[in-house]
Enzyme design. Structure first.
Site, PDB file in Angstrom:
ATOM      1  CE1 TYR A 242      43.042  37.405  44.644  1.00 23.99           C
ATOM      2  CE2 TYR A 242      42.895  36.399  42.476  1.00 23.99           C
ATOM      3  CZ  TYR A 242      43.302  36.340  43.793  1.00 23.99           C
ATOM      4  OH  TYR A 242      43.980  35.238  44.255  1.00 23.99           O
ATOM      5  CG  ASP A 243      41.448  38.848  37.289  1.00 23.42           C
ATOM      6  OD1 ASP A 243      41.175  38.363  38.390  1.00 23.42           O
ATOM      7  OD2 ASP A 243      40.855  38.544  36.241  1.00 23.42           O
ATOM      8  CD  GLU A 244      44.328  44.316  34.709  1.00 22.65           C
ATOM      9  OE1 GLU A 244      45.512  43.968  34.824  1.00 22.65           O
ATOM     10  OE2 GLU A 244      43.809  44.577  33.604  1.00 22.65           O
TER      11      GLU A 244
ATOM     12  CE  LYS B  41      46.822  37.716  44.528  1.00 19.94           C
ATOM     13  NZ  LYS B  41      47.657  37.572  45.728  1.00 19.94           N
TER      14      LYS B  41
ATOM     15  CD  GLN C  14      31.636  26.973  35.099  1.00 17.07           C
ATOM     16  OE1 GLN C  14      30.905  26.404  34.299  1.00 17.07           O
ATOM     17  NE2 GLN C  14      31.162  27.559  36.185  1.00 17.07           N
TER      18      GLN C  14
ATOM     19  NE  ARG D 149      37.924  28.566  37.793  1.00 15.15           N
ATOM     20  CZ  ARG D 149      37.203  29.027  36.788  1.00 15.15           C
ATOM     21  NH1 ARG D 149      37.123  28.342  35.649  1.00 15.15           N
ATOM     22  NH2 ARG D 149      36.555  30.182  36.896  1.00 15.15           N
TER      23      ARG D 149
ATOM     24  N   PRO E  52      36.349  32.673  34.076  1.00  9.54           N
ATOM     25  CG  PRO E  52      38.564  32.909  34.754  1.00  9.54           C
ATOM     26  CD  PRO E  52      37.151  33.013  35.261  1.00  9.54           C
TER      27      PRO E  52
ATOM     28  NE  ARG F 159      41.969  30.023  36.548  1.00 10.32           N
ATOM     29  CZ  ARG F 159      41.208  30.602  37.455  1.00 10.32           C
ATOM     30  NH1 ARG F 159      40.922  29.993  38.580  1.00 10.32           N
ATOM     31  NH2 ARG F 159      40.734  31.807  37.239  1.00 10.32           N
TER      32      ARG F 159
HETATM   33  P1  NAD Z   1      42.425  33.569  52.393  1.00 10.98           P
HETATM   34  O1  NAD Z   1      41.428  34.623  52.084  1.00 10.98           O
HETATM   35  O2  NAD Z   1      42.010  32.411  53.238  1.00 10.98           O
HETATM   36  O3  NAD Z   1      43.731  34.193  53.076  1.00 10.98           O
HETATM   37  C1  NAD Z   1      44.163  35.514  52.870  1.00 10.98           C
HETATM   38  C2  NAD Z   1      44.615  36.074  54.205  1.00 10.98           C
HETATM   39  O4  NAD Z   1      45.101  37.413  54.017  1.00 10.98           O
HETATM   40  C3  NAD Z   1      43.469  36.169  55.233  1.00 10.98           C
HETATM   41  O5  NAD Z   1      43.897  35.687  56.469  1.00 10.98           O
HETATM   42  C4  NAD Z   1      43.162  37.658  55.284  1.00 10.98           C
HETATM   43  O6  NAD Z   1      42.590  38.051  56.519  1.00 10.98           O
HETATM   44  C5  NAD Z   1      44.534  38.244  55.024  1.00 10.98           C
HETATM   45  N1  NAD Z   1      44.483  39.613  54.485  1.00 10.98           N
HETATM   46  C6  NAD Z   1      43.716  40.084  53.475  1.00 10.98           C
HETATM   47  N2  NAD Z   1      43.969  41.385  53.259  1.00 10.98           N
HETATM   48  C7  NAD Z   1      44.919  41.752  54.166  1.00 10.98           C
HETATM   49  C8  NAD Z   1      45.580  42.967  54.456  1.00 10.98           C
HETATM   50  N3  NAD Z   1      45.298  44.092  53.768  1.00 10.98           N
HETATM   51  N4  NAD Z   1      46.500  42.988  55.458  1.00 10.98           N
HETATM   52  C9  NAD Z   1      46.772  41.869  56.178  1.00 10.98           C
HETATM   53  N5  NAD Z   1      46.159  40.683  55.944  1.00 10.98           N
HETATM   54  C10 NAD Z   1      45.250  40.630  54.941  1.00 10.98           C
HETATM   55  O7  NAD Z   1      42.980  33.053  50.979  1.00 10.98           O
HETATM   56  P2  NAD Z   1      44.035  31.905  50.630  1.00 10.98           P
HETATM   57  O8  NAD Z   1      43.356  30.927  49.745  1.00 10.98           O
HETATM   58  O9  NAD Z   1      44.736  31.438  51.826  1.00 10.98           O
HETATM   59  O10 NAD Z   1      45.045  32.735  49.709  1.00 10.98           O
HETATM   60  C11 NAD Z   1      46.316  33.170  50.178  1.00 10.98           C
HETATM   61  C12 NAD Z   1      47.055  33.853  49.041  1.00 10.98           C
HETATM   62  O11 NAD Z   1      47.222  32.945  47.952  1.00 10.98           O
HETATM   63  C13 NAD Z   1      46.342  35.081  48.487  1.00 10.98           C
HETATM   64  O12 NAD Z   1      47.294  36.068  48.149  1.00 10.98           O
HETATM   65  C14 NAD Z   1      45.692  34.559  47.240  1.00 10.98           C
HETATM   66  O13 NAD Z   1      45.503  35.568  46.286  1.00 10.98           O
HETATM   67  C15 NAD Z   1      46.705  33.517  46.774  1.00 10.98           C
HETATM   68  N6  NAD Z   1      46.057  32.496  45.928  1.00 10.98           N
HETATM   69  C16 NAD Z   1      45.287  31.520  46.485  1.00 10.98           C
HETATM   70  C17 NAD Z   1      44.668  30.599  45.655  1.00 10.98           C
HETATM   71  C18 NAD Z   1      43.842  29.464  46.195  1.00 10.98           C
HETATM   72  O14 NAD Z   1      43.293  28.717  45.402  1.00 10.98           O
HETATM   73  N7  NAD Z   1      43.743  29.238  47.475  1.00 10.98           N
HETATM   74  C19 NAD Z   1      44.811  30.691  44.257  1.00 10.98           C
HETATM   75  C20 NAD Z   1      45.573  31.735  43.747  1.00 10.98           C
HETATM   76  C21 NAD Z   1      46.211  32.629  44.581  1.00 10.98           C
HETATM   77  N1  UDP Z   2      31.304  28.067  41.184  1.00 11.72           N
HETATM   78  C1  UDP Z   2      30.112  27.375  41.163  1.00 11.72           C
HETATM   79  N2  UDP Z   2      29.374  27.310  42.295  1.00 11.72           N
HETATM   80  C2  UDP Z   2      29.767  27.879  43.464  1.00 11.72           C
HETATM   81  C3  UDP Z   2      31.015  28.581  43.494  1.00 11.72           C
HETATM   82  C4  UDP Z   2      31.757  28.666  42.337  1.00 11.72           C
HETATM   83  O1  UDP Z   2      29.703  26.819  40.129  1.00 11.72           O
HETATM   84  O2  UDP Z   2      29.036  27.762  44.457  1.00 11.72           O
HETATM   85  C5  UDP Z   2      32.120  28.102  39.955  1.00 11.72           C
HETATM   86  C6  UDP Z   2      32.609  29.482  39.540  1.00 11.72           C
HETATM   87  O3  UDP Z   2      31.654  30.136  38.724  1.00 11.72           O
HETATM   88  C7  UDP Z   2      33.873  29.128  38.774  1.00 11.72           C
HETATM   89  C8  UDP Z   2      34.401  27.883  39.496  1.00 11.72           C
HETATM   90  O4  UDP Z   2      33.296  27.352  40.212  1.00 11.72           O
HETATM   91  O5  UDP Z   2      33.573  28.774  37.450  1.00 11.72           O
HETATM   92  C9  UDP Z   2      35.531  28.175  40.469  1.00 11.72           C
HETATM   93  O6  UDP Z   2      35.101  29.228  41.304  1.00 11.72           O
HETATM   94  P1  UDP Z   2      35.944  29.742  42.557  1.00 11.72           P
HETATM   95  O7  UDP Z   2      35.213  30.911  43.110  1.00 11.72           O
HETATM   96  O8  UDP Z   2      36.224  28.591  43.446  1.00 11.72           O
HETATM   97  O9  UDP Z   2      37.354  30.171  41.957  1.00 11.72           O
HETATM   98  P2  UDP Z   2      37.813  31.012  40.656  1.00 11.72           P
HETATM   99  O10 UDP Z   2      36.610  31.368  39.824  1.00 11.72           O
HETATM  100  O11 UDP Z   2      38.471  32.202  41.226  1.00 11.72           O
HETATM  101  O12 UDP Z   2      38.694  30.086  39.951  1.00 11.72           O
END
Ligand code: NAD
Ligand code: UDP
Length: 311
Positions: A144-146, A148, A208, A210, A272, A275
């Site tokens: 995911y990280d790489e 993006k 940690q 967020r 992480p 953040r």
């Molecule tokens: P989500 O998982 O609810 O939505 C992602 C959507 O993409 C889903 O509907 C899934 O079915 C669709 N999808 C996945 N792979 C696909 C593919 N190969 N082809 C077509 N559709 C596909 O997640 P979200 O929270 O709504 O995130 C949306 C976007 O925002 C993502 O790109 C995510 O990386 C980015 N983002 C979200 C957050 C957050 O906190 N919500 C933070 C950082 C980045």
């Molecule tokens: N986390 C937690 N309990 C849970 C789910 C997540 O303590 O049931 C922690 C997780 O380890 C991270 C933070 O909450 O430190 C945010 O996690 P999330 O999966 O929401 O997002 P991301 O790690 O991608 O920021």
């Protein structure tokens, strides 16, 4: 009226975005493979005369005519993106190449939903867009990280080499109604656990941090970035109010009135430590800052899950 493509439009953020765009008089084409999204999220839009849904996976090319592309398709929760990490990389790399190829051919502006994860386990705090990050290239989060990071690289290279009109936003943890009950991210986990009277699972010692942004603020920022002229980004979008995970658990218990206990569980690898977004750039370039505080946003999200779980 503009024709706007939203990839990942049946997901948590995508469904709110489709709704907002339709509400502002646009013609919206939503594509999704329904891996982590759901038809329930967009069912209320299906009767709208300017809403169109196509089941499509972005790792395959798409031929369509639109004016703008919001590229959100990618699972966002660690349990989802680690389920099939190779597919996550394909979605980020091939999916972004396909959407950029489309944008190039039809001369559409394209916005990438990137992530704060590009900063990895950040050594700079709060994180500014100029920070290059501290990412493990071979860990469980790397797909995911790489993914993006290379998606951002592709955006910039298509911009420089082919003059594609791009926007990049780096989204920090966002929450709200329509997160899936089994999404696995911290806010939905804690709320669902609290409402069901189950233990709240804090990973590690909960120190940690967020910074949690409510979905309506996030959507406003996505639209402003897309509409801004001459501003490519990347730009951090998030709420700079920072909490520890333990504080979040305690807040959820207080707001739900739940008698659940907090239990500690092992910390996932490469989680992480701190953040928090520096949003100076979003403030100056987009005149945007979040308006919904954590308690208000959690309250709305708790109401949603109460109804969803019927408790
Ligand atoms: P989500 O998982 O609810 O939505 C992602 C959507 O993409 C889903 O509907 C899934 O079915 C669709 N999808 C996945 N792979 C696909 C593919 N190969 N082809 C077509 N559709 C596909 O997640 P979200 O929270 O709504 O995130 C949306 C976007 O925002 C993502 O790109 C995510 O990386 C980015 N983002 C979200 C957050 C957050 O906190 N919500 C933070 C950082 C980045
Ligand atoms: N986390 C937690 N309990 C849970 C789910 C997540 O303590 O049931 C922690 C997780 O380890 C991270 C933070 O909450 O430190 C945010 O996690 P999330 O999966 O929401 O997002 P991301 O790690 O991608 O920021």
């Amino acid at each position: 009226m503009r024709r706007i493509l939203v990839t990942g439009g049946a997901g948590f953020l995508g469904s709110h975005l489709c709704e907002d765009l339709l509400g502002n008089g646009n013609d919206v084409v939503c594509i999704d493979n329904f891996f982590s999204g759901s038809k329930d999220n967009i069912r209320h839009l299906s009767y709208h005369p300017f809403f169109e849904l196509i089941r499509h996976d972005v790792i395959h090319p798409l031929f369509i005519e639109v004016d703008r592309i919001f590229h959100l398709a990618c699972p966002a929760s660690p349990i989802h993106y680690q389920h099939n990490p190779i597919k996550t990389v394909k979605t980020n790399v091939m999916g972004t190449i396909n959407m950029l190829g489309l944008a190039k051919r039809i001369k559409a502006r394209i916005l990438l939903a990137s992530s704060s994860e590009v900063y990895g386990d950040a050594r700079v705090h709060p994180q500014t867009e100029g920070y290059w990050g501290n990412v493990n290239p071979i860990g469980l989060r790397s797909c995911y990280d790489e993914g993006k990071r290379v998606a951002e690289t592709l955006m910039m290279d298509y911009h420089r080499q082919n003059r594609v009109d791009i926007r990049i936003v780096r989204i920090f943890n966002t929450y709200g109604p329509r997160m899936a009950v089994d999404d696995g991210r911290v806010v939905s986990n804690f709320i669902v656990q609290a409402l069901k009277g189950e233990d709240l699972t804090v990973y590690g010692d909960g120190t940690q941090t967020r910074s949690f942004c409510y979905v309506s603020d996030l959507i406003e920022a996505l639209v402003r970035t897309m509409n801004s002229e001459e501003f490519v980004g990347p730009v951090n979008i998030g709420n700079p109010g920072e909490s520890t995970v333990l504080e979040l658990a305690e807040k959820v218990l207080a707001l739900t009135g739940s008698k659940s206990r907090i239990v500690l569980r092992p910390l996932p690898s490469d989680d992480p430590v701190r953040r928090c977004p520096d949003i100076s750039l979003a403030k100056s370039k987009l005149s945007w800052e979040p308006r919904v505080g954590l308690e208000e946003g959690l309250g709305k999200t708790i109401d949603y899950f109460r109804e969803k779980l019927a408790v």
